[in-house]
Every structure is written in structure tokens, then in C-alpha cells.
Scaffold this motif. Sequence first.
Motif, PDB file in Angstrom:
ATOM      1  N   CYS A 284       0.691  -1.237   0.023  1.00  0.00           N
ATOM      2  CA  CYS A 284      -0.246   0.134  -0.175  1.00  0.00           C
ATOM      3  C   CYS A 284       0.876   1.471  -0.008  1.00  0.00           C
ATOM      4  O   CYS A 284       0.403   2.532  -0.366  1.00  0.00           O
ATOM      5  N   ILE A 285       2.024   1.161   0.441  1.00  0.00           N
ATOM      6  CA  ILE A 285       3.049   2.455   0.537  1.00  0.00           C
ATOM      7  C   ILE A 285       3.721   2.496  -0.819  1.00  0.00           C
ATOM      8  O   ILE A 285       4.205   3.620  -1.272  1.00  0.00           O
ATOM      9  N   ARG A 286       3.595   1.557  -1.858  1.00  0.00           N
ATOM     10  CA  ARG A 286       4.507   1.496  -3.020  1.00  0.00           C
ATOM     11  C   ARG A 286       4.236   2.881  -3.866  1.00  0.00           C
ATOM     12  O   ARG A 286       5.045   3.461  -4.430  1.00  0.00           O
ATOM     13  N   GLY A 287       2.957   3.293  -4.080  1.00  0.00           N
ATOM     14  CA  GLY A 287       2.826   4.530  -4.692  1.00  0.00           C
ATOM     15  C   GLY A 287       3.467   5.736  -4.232  1.00  0.00           C
ATOM     16  O   GLY A 287       3.834   6.678  -4.905  1.00  0.00           O
ATOM     17  N   HIS A 288       3.343   6.065  -2.909  1.00  0.00           N
ATOM     18  CA  HIS A 288       3.840   7.111  -2.101  1.00  0.00           C
ATOM     19  C   HIS A 288       5.535   6.892  -2.502  1.00  0.00           C
ATOM     20  O   HIS A 288       6.237   8.049  -2.424  1.00  0.00           O
TER      21      HIS A 288
END
Length: 97
Positions: free
Chosen positions: A80-84
Amino acid sequence: MTEEFLSNALYLTIVNRLIPVAGTGNAKANIAALEPLTNDRLNLLADRLAALAPCPVTGLVTDNEIKIALGEHGDIWPSCIRGHIMVADLEGDLQPH
């Protein structure tokens, strides 16, 4: 070290499996909890998890200490943090050098 992004469900499953054994000094129990991950990082990560200090507020090893260790010592993150991270990398590339 290469980042490894796990599905959110797998990441949380591993964190929850580590809560009872992290900080106990038992690296073998930590390796068993990390069973879904089979790579060269396991032994070092299991040793780090076995030696975790408890949270200064609760006096227990919590999911927070485990998540920090997974990220800092295993470079293991929830997807879930990959985009950030991708946005931060792009912003870094756009800064004048």
C-alpha cells in the motif's frame, strides 16, 4: 538491498505472527514466523527481530517495533505504500542537482 513489497494481507499476517515471538531472543521462532519469506535476508532479520527492545510506553514488543524492523533491516514493506515511494522518487529526480 532490494525493496520487497508484500500484499497488505501477507504483510499484516507476518506482523501478527511476529508479535508473540519478537524480542524474545529466539531467532528460530522468528524464522518460523517469517516462513512465507524465503530469501537471504531471513537470518539477519530474524536475529534483529529476536533482539527487539519493547516499546518504552507499553513495555511490550508491539506491531510498531516489528514494522520498523521489517522496513529498516529487511527492506520489507506493505504494497500500500508503493505509490507513495514512487512519487517521492519522482520528486527527488525532479529536484535540481
